[in-house]
Design a protein around this motif. Sequence first.
Motif, PDB file in Angstrom:
ATOM      1  N   GLY A 246      17.170  52.280  37.552  1.00  0.00           N
ATOM      2  CA  GLY A 246      18.796  51.911  37.962  1.00  0.00           C
ATOM      3  C   GLY A 246      19.414  52.953  37.223  1.00  0.00           C
ATOM      4  O   GLY A 246      19.244  52.728  35.710  1.00  0.00           O
ATOM      5  N   THR A 250      26.481  47.565  36.940  1.00  0.00           N
ATOM      6  CA  THR A 250      26.046  46.460  38.372  1.00  0.00           C
ATOM      7  C   THR A 250      27.583  46.544  39.266  1.00  0.00           C
ATOM      8  O   THR A 250      28.780  46.749  38.578  1.00  0.00           O
ATOM      9  CB  THR A 250      25.767  45.230  37.952  1.00  0.00           C
ATOM     10  N   SER A 257      25.218  41.876  45.855  1.00  0.00           N
ATOM     11  CA  SER A 257      24.731  43.128  44.609  1.00  0.00           C
ATOM     12  C   SER A 257      24.905  43.905  45.826  1.00  0.00           C
ATOM     13  O   SER A 257      24.521  44.047  46.548  1.00  0.00           O
ATOM     14  CB  SER A 257      23.392  43.457  43.756  1.00  0.00           C
ATOM     15  N   ASN A 258      25.567  44.972  45.151  1.00  0.00           N
ATOM     16  CA  ASN A 258      26.397  46.720  46.062  1.00  0.00           C
ATOM     17  C   ASN A 258      25.574  47.879  45.291  1.00  0.00           C
ATOM     18  O   ASN A 258      25.353  47.914  44.410  1.00  0.00           O
ATOM     19  CB  ASN A 258      27.616  46.796  46.021  1.00  0.00           C
ATOM     20  N   ASP A 259      24.749  48.605  45.833  1.00  0.00           N
ATOM     21  CA  ASP A 259      24.324  50.157  45.433  1.00  0.00           C
ATOM     22  C   ASP A 259      25.937  51.060  45.900  1.00  0.00           C
ATOM     23  O   ASP A 259      27.071  50.899  45.879  1.00  0.00           O
ATOM     24  CB  ASP A 259      23.975  50.965  46.693  1.00  0.00           C
TER      25      ASP A 259
END
Length: 279
Positions: A246, A250, A257-259
Motif C-alpha cells: 500500500g 496511514t 482506518s481510512n482509505d
Amino acid sequence: MKSIGKPERGTIAKQGAAPKLNIKKIGIVSRDYRCKFPNGRRDFSYALPEVLKLLEGKGCDAALFSLYSIIPQESHDLRKTLTRLRLKRIRAIFMEEFQERLKSRFQNKKRKPERYVVYHCLKGRWLEYELHQNFDSLTGKSHSKISRFVSDEMPKRILGNCCVILCGESNGVKYSPRDTKVKDTFGLRAAIPRETNIILNPVHDRMTRFEMKLKRQFLSEKGRWVISVWNKGKEDKNARVRDGSGPAWTVFHNGVSNDVDLLPNALGIEIGILDVEKA
C-alpha cells in the motif's frame, strides 16, 4: 521565533505566533529514496512546483510532505517558488528541511533533520512558522522530559483546527503491554483542544512496530483525524527494504482506518488527497 519587519519582495517573513489554520482538504505527499530525479537531488525540489500545482488544481488547501522533504540551497529557493506559483487555494505547506552528509569513506550519505517549517499564507502574504522534533521514542526519556514536552511544546503545535506531532513524538502516548492498550500517560492527547480535530504526523521512514498503528488509532479517537506519511525505500542493516504493502501513509478517523484517494501523476511521487469534510 522573533517577528521581523516587512520582507523584501519574493521573500517569506517569520512569524512568532502559531498560525490559525482551518484545513479541509489535504494533499499527502511521499517519495521513494530509490527514485532519482533529473536534478540529481534526493529531495522534493525537482517535483515540488508540479506537486503544488496538481494539489491546487484539486482544490487542496494544505500540502503535507513526508519528512526529509527539502535540502535548502540558494539554487532552489522555496520562497521564490511560492511567490511565482501564485497559489490561490493552498494556504499551508508542511515540510522538513534537512542536510545530507557523508557517512563514511565509502561516501554513503546520512540525512540529518534541520528544522520543520509550516509555510502559511495570511492576507496574501506567505509566512513561515518553525518547529523542531523533540524526541523519537520513550527509550531513555524521563517522565519529566515527556511531561515538559506536553506542557511547553504542545501549545506551540496547535495551529487552529490542526496540530503537528513530528515522527516518533507520537510515542508521547504509551502502549501498556500489561493492559494491551494505549494510555495517555503524559496527557498528550488531553493537551489537544477539542476544536483541533486534525493531527498531522509526518514521519521519516516507515515504523514497523505494531504499537505505532495502535497509538495513531488512539490519538484519532473522539472524532479526530490522524494523518501519518513517510518515505519509502529505506534499507535495514541487511539491505532489506520493508515498505509494506500500500501507500506510504496511514489515516485514522475516530479510531478507524481510512482509505485515501490516490492522485495519478508522472512525477515519481506518491500523492493522496483527503477531504476531511466529505470522507
